[in-house]
Write an enzyme that holds these catalytic residues in place. Structure first.
Site, PDB file in Angstrom:
ATOM      1  N   TRP A 196     -35.089  55.538  36.576  1.00 57.68           N
ATOM      2  CA  TRP A 196     -36.326  54.856  36.943  1.00 57.68           C
ATOM      3  C   TRP A 196     -37.455  55.908  36.984  1.00 57.68           C
ATOM      4  O   TRP A 196     -37.256  57.005  37.506  1.00 57.68           O
ATOM      5  CB  TRP A 196     -36.173  54.180  38.311  1.00 57.68           C
ATOM      6  CG  TRP A 196     -37.490  53.664  38.799  1.00 57.68           C
ATOM      7  CD1 TRP A 196     -38.126  52.541  38.375  1.00 57.68           C
ATOM      8  CD2 TRP A 196     -38.351  54.280  39.757  1.00 57.68           C
ATOM      9  NE1 TRP A 196     -39.339  52.424  39.007  1.00 57.68           N
ATOM     10  CE2 TRP A 196     -39.504  53.482  39.868  1.00 57.68           C
ATOM     11  CE3 TRP A 196     -38.259  55.440  40.534  1.00 57.68           C
ATOM     12  CZ2 TRP A 196     -40.558  53.793  40.723  1.00 57.68           C
ATOM     13  CZ3 TRP A 196     -39.312  55.759  41.386  1.00 57.68           C
ATOM     14  CH2 TRP A 196     -40.446  54.926  41.475  1.00 57.68           C
ATOM     15  N   ASP A 363     -50.838  41.536  40.106  1.00 58.66           N
ATOM     16  CA  ASP A 363     -49.420  41.895  40.039  1.00 58.66           C
ATOM     17  C   ASP A 363     -48.642  41.175  41.133  1.00 58.66           C
ATOM     18  O   ASP A 363     -49.078  40.156  41.689  1.00 58.66           O
ATOM     19  CB  ASP A 363     -49.281  43.430  40.113  1.00 58.66           C
ATOM     20  CG  ASP A 363     -48.075  43.952  39.350  1.00 58.66           C
ATOM     21  OD1 ASP A 363     -46.956  43.882  39.887  1.00 58.66           O
ATOM     22  OD2 ASP A 363     -48.236  44.427  38.204  1.00 58.66           O
ATOM     23  N   ASP A 364     -47.494  41.696  41.476  1.00 59.55           N
ATOM     24  CA  ASP A 364     -46.542  41.119  42.433  1.00 59.55           C
ATOM     25  C   ASP A 364     -47.209  40.815  43.778  1.00 59.55           C
ATOM     26  O   ASP A 364     -48.030  41.598  44.257  1.00 59.55           O
ATOM     27  CB  ASP A 364     -45.444  42.178  42.627  1.00 59.55           C
ATOM     28  CG  ASP A 364     -44.227  41.629  43.320  1.00 59.55           C
ATOM     29  OD1 ASP A 364     -44.268  40.474  43.758  1.00 59.55           O
ATOM     30  OD2 ASP A 364     -43.239  42.384  43.419  1.00 59.55           O
ATOM     31  N   TRP A 474     -44.181  40.048  32.419  1.00 67.02           N
ATOM     32  CA  TRP A 474     -42.851  39.477  32.734  1.00 67.02           C
ATOM     33  C   TRP A 474     -41.956  40.638  33.181  1.00 67.02           C
ATOM     34  O   TRP A 474     -41.571  41.472  32.371  1.00 67.02           O
ATOM     35  CB  TRP A 474     -42.302  38.807  31.488  1.00 67.02           C
ATOM     36  CG  TRP A 474     -40.924  38.230  31.591  1.00 67.02           C
ATOM     37  CD1 TRP A 474     -39.783  38.851  32.008  1.00 67.02           C
ATOM     38  CD2 TRP A 474     -40.527  36.899  31.240  1.00 67.02           C
ATOM     39  NE1 TRP A 474     -38.715  38.005  31.939  1.00 67.02           N
ATOM     40  CE2 TRP A 474     -39.144  36.799  31.468  1.00 67.02           C
ATOM     41  CE3 TRP A 474     -41.207  35.780  30.742  1.00 67.02           C
ATOM     42  CZ2 TRP A 474     -38.421  35.628  31.215  1.00 67.02           C
ATOM     43  CZ3 TRP A 474     -40.483  34.622  30.486  1.00 67.02           C
ATOM     44  CH2 TRP A 474     -39.116  34.550  30.723  1.00 67.02           C
ATOM     45  N   ASP A 475     -41.665  40.654  34.464  1.00 67.59           N
ATOM     46  CA  ASP A 475     -40.933  41.781  35.045  1.00 67.59           C
ATOM     47  C   ASP A 475     -39.461  41.420  35.257  1.00 67.59           C
ATOM     48  O   ASP A 475     -39.080  40.237  35.253  1.00 67.59           O
ATOM     49  CB  ASP A 475     -41.602  42.119  36.392  1.00 67.59           C
ATOM     50  CG  ASP A 475     -41.400  43.575  36.810  1.00 67.59           C
ATOM     51  OD1 ASP A 475     -40.554  44.269  36.210  1.00 67.59           O
ATOM     52  OD2 ASP A 475     -42.087  44.004  37.761  1.00 67.59           O
ATOM     53  N   MET A 476     -38.622  42.402  35.453  1.00 72.22           N
ATOM     54  CA  MET A 476     -37.197  42.209  35.755  1.00 72.22           C
ATOM     55  C   MET A 476     -36.760  43.441  36.538  1.00 72.22           C
ATOM     56  O   MET A 476     -36.648  44.519  35.981  1.00 72.22           O
ATOM     57  CB  MET A 476     -36.408  42.103  34.450  1.00 72.22           C
ATOM     58  CG  MET A 476     -34.961  41.750  34.651  1.00 72.22           C
ATOM     59  SD  MET A 476     -33.876  42.805  33.714  1.00 72.22           S
ATOM     60  CE  MET A 476     -32.333  41.929  33.851  1.00 72.22           C
ATOM     61  N   ASN A 477     -36.551  43.264  37.846  1.00 72.78           N
ATOM     62  CA  ASN A 477     -36.397  44.445  38.695  1.00 72.78           C
ATOM     63  C   ASN A 477     -34.999  44.724  39.217  1.00 72.78           C
ATOM     64  O   ASN A 477     -34.855  45.441  40.211  1.00 72.78           O
ATOM     65  CB  ASN A 477     -37.369  44.349  39.875  1.00 72.78           C
ATOM     66  CG  ASN A 477     -38.771  44.723  39.440  1.00 72.78           C
ATOM     67  OD1 ASN A 477     -39.020  45.838  39.008  1.00 72.78           O
ATOM     68  ND2 ASN A 477     -39.677  43.783  39.508  1.00 72.78           N
ATOM     69  N   CYS A 523     -41.607  44.016  30.942  1.00 71.93           N
ATOM     70  CA  CYS A 523     -41.521  45.101  31.915  1.00 71.93           C
ATOM     71  C   CYS A 523     -40.169  44.954  32.591  1.00 71.93           C
ATOM     72  O   CYS A 523     -39.649  43.844  32.720  1.00 71.93           O
ATOM     73  CB  CYS A 523     -42.653  44.898  32.931  1.00 71.93           C
ATOM     74  SG  CYS A 523     -42.568  45.960  34.380  1.00 71.93           S
ATOM     75  N   ASP A 545     -42.851  53.174  35.401  1.00 71.53           N
ATOM     76  CA  ASP A 545     -43.618  53.101  36.653  1.00 71.53           C
ATOM     77  C   ASP A 545     -44.232  54.445  36.995  1.00 71.53           C
ATOM     78  O   ASP A 545     -45.020  54.543  37.939  1.00 71.53           O
ATOM     79  CB  ASP A 545     -42.708  52.643  37.807  1.00 71.53           C
ATOM     80  CG  ASP A 545     -42.617  51.127  37.840  1.00 71.53           C
ATOM     81  OD1 ASP A 545     -43.429  50.472  37.170  1.00 71.53           O
ATOM     82  OD2 ASP A 545     -41.731  50.605  38.537  1.00 71.53           O
TER      83      ASP A 545
HETATM   84  C1  DGJ Z   1     -42.022  46.950  38.713  1.00 69.98           C
HETATM   85  C2  DGJ Z   1     -43.122  47.144  37.727  1.00 69.98           C
HETATM   86  O1  DGJ Z   1     -42.778  48.130  36.805  1.00 69.98           O
HETATM   87  C3  DGJ Z   1     -44.392  47.509  38.470  1.00 69.98           C
HETATM   88  O2  DGJ Z   1     -45.421  47.776  37.561  1.00 69.98           O
HETATM   89  C4  DGJ Z   1     -44.754  46.376  39.382  1.00 69.98           C
HETATM   90  O3  DGJ Z   1     -45.069  45.250  38.628  1.00 69.98           O
HETATM   91  C5  DGJ Z   1     -43.604  46.097  40.340  1.00 69.98           C
HETATM   92  N1  DGJ Z   1     -42.369  45.904  39.631  1.00 69.98           N
HETATM   93  C6  DGJ Z   1     -43.900  44.883  41.175  1.00 69.98           C
HETATM   94  O4  DGJ Z   1     -42.851  44.514  41.956  1.00 69.98           O
END
Ligand code: DGJ
Length: 727
Positions: A196, A363-364, A474-477, A523, A545
């Site tokens: 990360w 954003d979030d 469109w994020d995926m965390n 993302c 990030d």
């Molecule tokens: C991870 C993304 O890479 C960030 O830019 C941001 O959008 C956060 N998630 C938000 O939770």
């Protein structure tokens, strides 16, 4: 051009500077003869060294043949002990396969891959060879598909498997998308490793006997390893050396390996990772494997890079934004994190609009009761405490300031603390009876189930239709664990990971079809799903990030080794940098972000006036150089990750009329003299004028003596040099 020599039974795929040749031996086996610099049409079968060893000549030593011959698509269980490209199991548990040539076709154009992202091209631009192989016992047909593109040194491969049996199921347990058996030439293996905030750092290692490589079993292509490897001859540079690059057009688990065998030959394999993969094929069913791209260069890494850039820009990215200018955005993530409301966002938009920024991205944190990352994923309705009256007043306010509006979503996820989870605790990917592993306090929705997919898609659609939203991040965390789907029978659980990727692809396909003008940026916790698969849907992907300009030098160098600058999400952020605490000049942050999509991620109302005043110049630079950066030829001139002192790259317009050189220095050193940076790829005998100094240089001088990098001072200073051809 693709040809088949009837007399010698050989296939030859020619690109401008490379040839790829294989043939049919013993009337049945596909044997690989050659891949490398372009050659003529002579008989190359001697290169396989299989004469006198073929099973029809020496049946008692069939094993030696199978374990030695350079195979085009090797299978396991019948005598080839090297890693296999294909493995299948029958209902009775047997695991052997043999694939014999049946027939082939050569046609103009490019085939679509059902449900999968893939390169494309018109009949004038591509040619496709399909070779049909069959296992007469398993009744399996395997169609190996190869395409070449006009003007590009690339060969792309995929395959389709069909169960031709009338009454038996077959389970595919391993299916590689490409295989290359070649003699070892003291090759080094190059890969892109990371973590990360540290994605895609270039790493090179020697190849030892046995198997070495990279892969992901995380359900996505991942921060850690990347679906790209290259074999490079010893001492390969940007401009010299033999390079074979392999890139996988897929966003899930992958493997990419090089195996050095007992006879000093290398077998490269790339495909879906066999971990937790077992695909059932009922009679008549088919399976299509994702596409792998092979690029050969005899002129070092640089030619490989530019081939990938051209291929992906012209034949993979479909978005209407592909070659076009993107609105300069300002994203509020590093500006406010979860702590914002309409008023705050409008104050950012107001300051941004005064300085030429063109879009605000929220954003979030705008939905449910999400004030931190512990809740509300899945509850895609506006938090009216933050945004009174919903999205519309905010979006209208932003639009009234002359800015477009973009939004963040993480559609694939659910927080255990959410209304969605309370209503449907069984909608996640989780193993019955076991508490699923949380990551960032969230779980993954099982998008392979139709009702979950429909609900998720409706949530995305409803949000996008609720206001004038022109961009979606469109994020995926998190990554996948607890692999079990309540929607699949026991003997199809091994399909879950691939079905999950297909479900994401289907949703993004629906998204870009229903919202054709939406600018989509993928993302995944930074750049964990930065891969060619996602580029098929979104013209840009958030690279990392880590927005620190100096860390970005390494990340963007590794990313640009394969991917065009037009798709690298890059923002100017505030200092000290939130990830590494480093302070760099605002100017340098702008120059580094200019090598990507370019935008801002800071509280513009709070940064120093000096920094704020630089924004209009950076915005003007983006408008001036954006087209060149997006669509030009990229050359890596120096590597900070290698020398620890400075970084340099250039982009040359396709017609050679314009060049932009970017130079970034690391820590300042005392008593040093001017450094000269040697340019690459210029047409001999022409001259260029430095737009700032007016000085004129001959192209040979620029390439062999170099461009002076003077007038730099302090740590992490940087410089752009714009050169215009003078005829
Ligand atoms: C991870 C993304 O890479 C960030 O830019 C941001 O959008 C956060 N998630 C938000 O939770």
């Amino acid at each position: 051009m693709i040809t088949f020599c009837e007399e010698r039974k050989t296939f030859k795929l020619d690109t401008p500077s490379s040839s790829y040749v294989f043939g049919i031996e013993d009337d049945r086996y596909l044997v690989h003869y050659y891949y490398g610099r372009r050659i003529g049409n002579e008989d190359l079968s001697y290169l396989a060294r299989t004469e006198g060893t073929r099973p029809s000549e020496r049946l008692r030593e069939k094993n030696s043949f199978l374990d030695f011959a350079p195979m085009e698509y090797p299978v396991s269980g019948t005598g080839d002990y090297r890693p296999a490209a294909f493995e299948a199991q029958r209902e009775d548990g047997t695991c052997s396969a043999e694939l014999y040539y049946v027939n082939h076709t050569i046609e103009k154009g490019k085939l679509k891959l059902e449900g999968l992202p893939a390169t494309f091209g018109s009949e004038a631009e591509c040619e496709t060879l399909t070779v049909c192989l069959e296992d007469p016992i398993l009744k399996l047909k395997v169609f190996l598909v190869y395409s070449v593109f006009e003007g590009l040194d690339a060969v792309v491969r995929s395959l389709r498997v069909e169960n031709g049996s009338k009454d038996s199921n077959v389970y595919i347990t391993n299916i590689m998308s490409t295989c290359l058996d070649i003699d070892n030439d003291d090759y080094k293996l190059l890969s892109l490793h990371g973590s990360w905030a540290r994605e895609r750092n270039i790493e090179t290692r020697s190849i030892a006997h046995g198997t070495q490589g990279v892969g992901s079993i995380r359900g996505e292509s991942s921060h850690q390893e990347h679906p790209f490897i290259a074999l490079c001859s010893n001492n390969t540079t940007q401009t010299t050396g033999d390079v074979y690059g392999f890139s996988f057009v897929y966003s899930g688990n992958f493997t990419a390996s090089a195996h050095l065998d007992q006879f000093n030959k290398v077998r490269v394999l790339m495909g879906i990772n066999p971990y937790h993969f077992r695909w059932k094929l009922e009679p008549g069913e088919q399976f299509t494997a994702p596409e792998a791209v092979m690029v050969y260069s005899h002129e070092g890494l640089g030619h490989m890079t530019r081939t990938f850039h051209d291929l992906y820009r012209e034949h993979l990215i479909r978005s209407p934004y592909r070659a076009k200018e993107r609105p300069i955005l300002i994203n509020n993530w590093e500006a406010t994190y979860f702590n914002f409301d309409t008023e705050k966002l409008l104050s950012i938009a107001k300051e941004a609009s005064k300085r030429g920024i063109e879009m605000l991205v929220m954003d979030d944190g705008w939905f449910g009761v999400r004030n931190d990352d512990n809740s509300s994923l899945g509850d895609w309705y506006v938090n009216e405490k933050k945004l009174p009256g919903g999205l519309k007043p905010l979006v209208d306010g932003v639009n009234a300031l002359g800015l477009k509006f973009g939004i963040w979503m993480e559609p694939e996820m659910v927080s255990p603390d959410s209304d969605l989870y309370r209503a449907h605790p069984d909608w996640t990917i989780s193993v019955p009876g076991r508490t699923p592993t949380r990551s960032r306090n969230q779980l993954v929705l099982d998008l392979t189930r139709p009702e979950v997919w429909e609900h998720t898609w409706n949530s995305v659609k409803t949000v996008l239709k609720s206001a004038n939203i022109e961009y979606l991040k469109w994020d995926m965390n998190r990554q996948l664990t607890d692999l079990y789907s309540a929607g699949l029978p026991a003997d199809r659980q091994g399909e879950l990971l691939h079905r999950y990727v297909l479900a994401v692809y289907r949703m993004q396909e629906t998204l870009v079809t229903e919202f054709p003008n939406l600018l989509l940026e993928n993302c995944s916790g930074g750049g964990a799903r930065f891969d060619p698969g996602m580029l098929y849907y979104s013209p840009q992907i958030w690279t990392s990030d880590d927005t620190d300009a100096i860390e970005r030098l390494k990340i963007q160098e590794g990313t640009a080794l394969v991917y065009p600058l037009s798709c690298m999400g890059a923002h100017v952020s505030d200092c000290p940098n939130h990830t590494v605490g480093r302070v760099t000049p605002f100017k340098t942050r702008g120059h580094v972000a200019l090598a990507g999509t370019f935008g801002y991620e800071l509280d513009i109302t709070k940064i120093s006036e000096g920094d704020r005043d630089l924004i209009p110049t950076q915005v003007a630079d983006y408008h001036k150089y954006g087209d060149l950066v997006r669509n030009g030829d990229y050359y890596r001139l120096a590597s900070f990750s290698e020398n620890g002192k400075f970084d340099a790259w250039m982009v040359q317009k396709k017609d050679g009329s314009e060049i932009l050189v970017t130079f970034v220095k690391g820590l300042n050193e005392a008593n040093t003299k001017v450094r000269f940076i040697k340019l690459q790829g210029l047409e001999p005998g022409v001259s260029y004028k430095d737009e700032t100094t007016g000085r004129v240089y001959g192209s040979e001088v620029l390439m062999y003596a170099g461009l002076p990098m003077d007038s730099l001072n302090g740590d992490f200073d940087s410089k752009l040099v714009h050169l215009l051809r003078v005829d």
